[in-house]
Design a protein around this motif. Structure first.
Motif, mmCIF file in Angstrom:
data_model
loop_
_atom_site.group_PDB
_atom_site.id
_atom_site.type_symbol
_atom_site.label_atom_id
_atom_site.label_comp_id
_atom_site.label_asym_id
_atom_site.label_seq_id
_atom_site.Cartn_x
_atom_site.Cartn_y
_atom_site.Cartn_z
ATOM 1 N N ARG A 489 0.837 -1.204 0.000
ATOM 2 C CA ARG A 489 0.000 0.000 0.000
ATOM 3 C C ARG A 489 0.875 1.259 0.000
ATOM 4 N NH1 ARG A 489 -1.909 3.949 2.941
ATOM 5 N NH2 ARG A 489 -3.972 4.760 2.402
ATOM 6 N N ASP A 490 1.962 1.241 0.778
ATOM 7 C CA ASP A 490 2.918 2.355 0.768
ATOM 8 C C ASP A 490 3.397 2.631 -0.658
ATOM 9 O OD1 ASP A 490 2.806 2.541 3.536
ATOM 10 O OD2 ASP A 490 4.579 1.272 3.841
ATOM 11 N N LEU A 491 3.684 1.558 -1.379
ATOM 12 C CA LEU A 491 4.231 1.704 -2.725
ATOM 13 C C LEU A 491 3.212 2.322 -3.674
ATOM 14 C CD1 LEU A 491 6.117 -1.710 -2.898
ATOM 15 C CD2 LEU A 491 7.141 0.557 -2.682
ATOM 16 N N VAL A 492 1.938 1.936 -3.521
ATOM 17 C CA VAL A 492 0.897 2.525 -4.380
ATOM 18 C C VAL A 492 0.751 4.015 -4.085
ATOM 19 C CG1 VAL A 492 -1.567 2.501 -4.941
ATOM 20 C CG2 VAL A 492 -0.350 0.338 -4.625
ATOM 21 N N LYS A 496 1.847 7.241 -6.608
ATOM 22 C CA LYS A 496 0.954 8.351 -6.968
ATOM 23 C C LYS A 496 1.653 9.692 -6.733
ATOM 24 C CE LYS A 496 -3.537 10.394 -5.803
ATOM 25 N NZ LYS A 496 -4.742 10.280 -4.917
ATOM 26 N N ALA A 497 2.331 9.822 -5.594
ATOM 27 C CA ALA A 497 3.041 11.070 -5.287
ATOM 28 C C ALA A 497 4.154 11.325 -6.301
ATOM 29 C CB ALA A 497 3.613 10.999 -3.872
ATOM 30 N N MET A 498 4.832 10.268 -6.763
ATOM 31 C CA MET A 498 5.887 10.446 -7.761
ATOM 32 C C MET A 498 5.320 10.918 -9.089
ATOM 33 S SD MET A 498 8.716 7.437 -7.089
ATOM 34 C CE MET A 498 7.684 6.109 -7.685
ATOM 35 N N THR A 499 4.194 10.357 -9.495
ATOM 36 C CA THR A 499 3.598 10.790 -10.774
ATOM 37 C C THR A 499 3.114 12.233 -10.681
ATOM 38 O OG1 THR A 499 1.441 9.848 -10.151
ATOM 39 C CG2 THR A 499 2.935 8.453 -11.433
ATOM 40 N N SER A 670 -12.317 0.612 -21.589
ATOM 41 C CA SER A 670 -11.407 1.247 -22.557
ATOM 42 C C SER A 670 -10.812 2.532 -22.003
ATOM 43 C CB SER A 670 -12.144 1.526 -23.874
ATOM 44 O OG SER A 670 -12.613 0.319 -24.425
ATOM 45 N N CYS A 671 -10.460 2.493 -20.755
ATOM 46 C CA CYS A 671 -9.875 3.672 -20.109
ATOM 47 C C CYS A 671 -8.470 3.899 -20.651
ATOM 48 C CB CYS A 671 -9.847 3.477 -18.595
ATOM 49 S SG CYS A 671 -9.125 4.862 -17.708
ATOM 50 N N GLU A 672 -8.225 5.023 -21.267
ATOM 51 C CA GLU A 672 -6.931 5.301 -21.890
ATOM 52 C C GLU A 672 -5.795 5.285 -20.885
ATOM 53 O OE1 GLU A 672 -4.644 8.855 -24.382
ATOM 54 O OE2 GLU A 672 -6.821 8.955 -24.085
ATOM 55 N N SER A 673 -6.074 5.791 -19.677
ATOM 56 C CA SER A 673 -5.010 5.859 -18.672
ATOM 57 C C SER A 673 -4.922 4.586 -17.848
ATOM 58 C CB SER A 673 -5.239 7.058 -17.749
ATOM 59 O OG SER A 673 -6.494 6.951 -17.098
ATOM 60 N N GLY A 674 -5.803 3.597 -18.113
ATOM 61 C CA GLY A 674 -5.747 2.341 -17.390
ATOM 62 C C GLY A 674 -6.259 2.472 -15.972
ATOM 63 N N ILE A 675 -5.750 1.635 -15.090
ATOM 64 C CA ILE A 675 -6.188 1.644 -13.697
ATOM 65 C C ILE A 675 -5.587 2.842 -12.971
ATOM 66 C CG2 ILE A 675 -4.285 0.242 -12.819
ATOM 67 C CD1 ILE A 675 -6.352 -1.243 -11.096
ATOM 68 N N HIS A 676 -6.308 3.358 -11.966
ATOM 69 C CA HIS A 676 -5.854 4.527 -11.210
ATOM 70 C C HIS A 676 -5.414 4.121 -9.812
ATOM 71 C CE1 HIS A 676 -7.227 7.453 -14.218
ATOM 72 N NE2 HIS A 676 -8.281 6.655 -14.372
ATOM 73 N N HIS A 677 -4.607 4.950 -9.195
ATOM 74 C CA HIS A 677 -4.121 4.665 -7.851
ATOM 75 C C HIS A 677 -5.279 4.521 -6.867
ATOM 76 C CE1 HIS A 677 -0.666 6.670 -9.842
ATOM 77 N NE2 HIS A 677 0.060 5.816 -9.141
ATOM 78 N N LYS A 678 -6.280 5.375 -6.988
ATOM 79 C CA LYS A 678 -7.392 5.341 -6.033
ATOM 80 C C LYS A 678 -8.201 4.055 -6.138
ATOM 81 C CE LYS A 678 -10.484 7.943 -9.138
ATOM 82 N NZ LYS A 678 -11.347 6.793 -9.458
ATOM 83 N N ASP A 679 -8.093 3.372 -7.286
ATOM 84 C CA ASP A 679 -8.838 2.124 -7.463
ATOM 85 C C ASP A 679 -8.328 1.013 -6.559
ATOM 86 O OD1 ASP A 679 -10.366 3.291 -9.476
ATOM 87 O OD2 ASP A 679 -8.950 2.695 -11.049
ATOM 88 N N ILE A 680 -7.066 1.108 -6.155
ATOM 89 C CA ILE A 680 -6.499 -0.011 -5.395
ATOM 90 C C ILE A 680 -5.897 0.374 -4.052
ATOM 91 C CG2 ILE A 680 -5.987 -1.445 -7.394
ATOM 92 C CD1 ILE A 680 -3.192 -0.375 -7.435
ATOM 93 N N GLU A 681 -5.636 1.651 -3.821
ATOM 94 C CA GLU A 681 -4.880 1.993 -2.614
ATOM 95 C C GLU A 681 -5.670 1.800 -1.329
ATOM 96 O OE1 GLU A 681 -3.765 6.129 -2.281
ATOM 97 O OE2 GLU A 681 -5.404 6.721 -3.576
ATOM 98 N N GLU A 682 -6.999 1.792 -1.362
ATOM 99 C CA GLU A 682 -7.780 1.638 -0.138
ATOM 100 C C GLU A 682 -8.049 0.178 0.207
ATOM 101 O OE1 GLU A 682 -8.486 3.999 1.869
ATOM 102 O OE2 GLU A 682 -7.658 5.551 0.579
#
Length: 690
Positions: A489-492, A496-499, A670-682
């Motif tokens: 979870r830290d890594l996810v 996000k902060a790095m991007t 068909s999300c161009e940006s793919g999966i998002h950080h918020k989708d998995i971080e919680e």
């Protein structure tokens, strides 16, 4: 054994705990085959005949002349070189010595007088510190390889010598004779010994044939070097202790570059570089049909020197033997700014304490104590990255990254680390510097530029070091399941902060993640790229090999599809590839899957090893990795990943499936940006994990 510059670079401390796992022979053969393409330069075919040879640079020519060599004898009194031939049987032609002595003029060469016709005998029998290997090594001989003497039926048979043993007897005879005058001149330069002298008066090296029939112990590869130069004080011996090898064959390497000797030399060089990654280069030799060649390897490629016929020019064989066995360890490619301890350190004033295994210089040329080897890269012509756990003089611990960086990316990682400075769970850069050699920044161009012509794929590499904090452990050393989930979870969150700071890592694998005080950290930003303002991805033009970044078992399906379709192009074609944060997150998912389907307990414990681990499987199936990953990730009701989860991680199989479905949903929409950080971080926070 040596003083504090180039001393003791052959450690007895095992670094086998450093990851990644060493590749087995089939994978190694593939790796070497790919590495050789475009990275080999043959002096005799690729350079004009007037171009000076690299051999003359690394093995300087001495003032030794033929009469000196012709007056060296075995302990039996047999001359080693007669009528333009090397005499490999020390028991033959004893009468030639008497004839030679009768014909010899009174005013012999001064060098000859110094050596004496019986110098080898007296040296072996009486000289202090002389090499016992001047006599043949019969350790690998059985009764079936020994000769019966009918004139002495009660006497034990005389052991037969293999060709390798005969050559070693000759090499050690030369060594013993030459060392006598070397010791008298030490530590001064002389025309006879033009190389830089060793740090000690009595070298501890010896030429040995002990592995010509029995391979050097190694769990990944069975290799039997014909002749090796070793530190005789170190036991047991391994590839970590081999200074150089000499491969011997009757075949002509000049007419056929594909003879087994060529591949054998490459493989042995790889094993030496793998076990001694602190070397600047590896230098091996071949004797093919009496032609001596040097095989020089560094992180930019391989150079095979122009052949020298050792029967017509015996002085150059002696020069090579002297430089390798009597000269400074710089001749072996050792780095004078690092010292790895071995048993010989007891004979010097190397004081690193009981906890350290060596020392390495920092930016201010102060010594940092090396506590452990954390990681080392694999591959022949690579970045040669090795990471150390080090302490400064105050006992503060750091990670030190030692690597050879492409000239075009010399300051890239430093720039990226400055951009992400202050983000929690990203390593912090303390200092970075160029490693100097003889007062100048060290690079592979120092050697390769002597020819003014390079192998087709040559890329100059600069030697750099980085001091980083914190010094963590591999992610696989997690102490609880909760700690592992928390680390992911830290890594996810950190990703996000790095991007948000416009940095995309692009090369996520277990080797580029660590755990420190229960938290996951990102390391190794070699391949990171900066996201252009207002974009959500990074795009780069380049060849197929340069554009595709990432470790293939952990690359996203999208990137693997791209590589598969681009594989029909030549590597010279310019292509463009885009990567998004979703590609990195998918890589994190594969790392998580590998952990929960591999480990049976804490600290990376494996009780029931599988026939093939995730990374090995994905590498083995090559281009089929796309369909394999698609079958796991893009099938809605498929529960294969859940079923593969180890019993120890049984509680996490639903988390695996949840993450799997998130990726599937992003594809279906068909999300161009793919999966998002918020989708998995919680997700991990909501689970009850014991």
């Amino acid at each position: 054994m040596m003083s504090t510059s180039t001393s003791g670079i052959l450690p007895t401390v095992s670094s086998s705990s450093a990851f990644p796992t060493c590749r087995l022979q089939p994978c190694m053969d593939n790796l070497l085959q790919n590495d050789l393409v475009g990275n080999v330069l043959w002096e005799e075919t690729d350079l004009p005949a007037t171009t000076s040879s690299l051999m003359d640079h690394i093995i300087p020519k001495s003032s030794i002349r033929r009469p000196v060599i012709e007056n060296i004898t075995y302990a039996t009194g047999v001359l080693i070189f007669v009528d333009h031939k090397w005499q490999l049987d020390k028991h033959q032609n004893k009468q030639m010595l008497k004839q030679k002595q009768k014909q010899a003029p009174d005013d012999t060469d001064s060098d000859t007088e110094e050596l004496g016709t019986d110098c080898e005998g007296s040296s072996v029998s009486g000289q202090e510190g002389s090499s016992a290997s001047a006599a043949p090594d019969a350790s690998d001989q059985g009764w079936d390889s020994q000769e019966y003497d009918p004139n002495q039926p009660n006497r034990k048979p005389t052991p037969k010598q293999t060709p390798e043993q005969k050559w070693v007897c000759l090499f050690n005879t030369v060594y013993t004779a030459m060392r006598m005058t070397y010791r008298a001149m030490f530590p001064h330069h002389s025309p006879m010994y033009p190389f830089e002298p060793a740090d000690h008066k009595r070298p501890h090296q010896q030429w040995s044939p002990e592995f010509c029939n029995a391979p050097i112990p190694d769990v990944t590869n069975i290799q039997k070097p014909d002749v090796v130069l070793l530190d005789r004080d170190v036991q047991p011996k391994s590839w970590a202790h081999v200074l150089t090898c000499i491969e011997i064959t009757e075949s002509d390497l000049g007419t056929n570059h594909d003879i087994p000797l060529f591949k054998g030399v490459i493989t042995k060089g790889y094993l030496m570089m793998r076990e001694q990654p602190w070397r600047r280069f590896i230098m091996l030799f071949s004797l093919a049909a009496n032609h001596l060649r040097a095989h020089y390897m560094d992180h930019s490629g391989l150079i095979i020197t122009r052949p020298i016929l050792i029967t017509a020019n015996p002085m150059r064989l002696v020069d090579m033997l002297n430089t390798m066995s009597l000269g400074n360890n710089k001749s072996h490619g050792m780095d004078p700014t690092i010292h790895m301890c071995n048993k010989s350190c007891k004979q010097t004033q190397c004081e690193v304490g009981d906890q350290a295994i060596g020392w390495i210089e920092d930016k201010e040329k102060q010594k940092l104590l090396i506590i452990a080897i954390l990681w080392r890269s694999q591959g022949l012509f690579s970045h040669g990255t090795i990471c150390y756990h080090v302490w400064d003089k105050d006992g503060v611990e750091y990670a030190l990254k030692d690597c050879w960086v492409d000239e075009a990316k010399k300051d890239h990682e430093e720039k990226v680390l400055e951009m992400v400075r202050g983000i929690p769970n990203v390593v912090t850069l303390i200092a970075t510097w160029d490693v100097e050699y003889e007062g100048e920044p060290d690079s592979t161009l120092r050697i390769h530029n002597r020819h003014r012509k390079f192998s087709p794929e040559f890329r100059c590499k600069y030697h750099q070091r980085m001091l980083l904090t914190p010094c963590g452990e591999p992610l696989s050393t997690f102490s609880t399941k909760r700690e592992l989930i928390s680390a992911f979870r830290d890594l996810v969150v950190t990703h996000k902060a790095m991007t948000e700071r416009k940095v995309l890592h692009r090369d996520l694998s277990p080797n580029n993640l660590i755990i420190y005080k229960g938290c996951g950290f990102f390391i190794d930003f070699d391949h990171a790229q900066i996201i252009v303002q207002c974009n959500i991805s990074v795009r780069a033009w380049g060849t197929i090999s340069s554009s595709s970044k990432g470790t293939s078992p952990y690359m996203s399906i999208c990137l693997l599809r791209y590589l598969h379709s681009a594989s029909k192009l030549t590597d010279k074609d310019l292509v463009m590839m885009g990567q998004t944060a979703s590609d990195d997150l998918e890589s994190l998912f594969y790392i998580f899957v590998e952990f929960v389907t591999t480990y049976d307990g804490l600290h990376g414990k494996i009780i029931y090893p599988k026939t093939e681990q995730w990374a090995d499987l994905l590498e083995d199936i090559g281009s089929r990795a796309v369909s394999y990953k698609s079958g796991l990730l893009l099938v809605k009701r498929d529960e294969e990943l859940m079923n593969c989860t180890m019993a120890y991680f049984g509680q996490l199989k639903y988390l695996v499936q949840e993450w799997h479905l998130k990726f599937l949903q992003a594809v279906e929409e068909s999300c161009e940006s793919g999966i998002h950080h918020k989708d998995i971080e919680e997700g991990p926070r909501e689970m009850d994990i014991s």
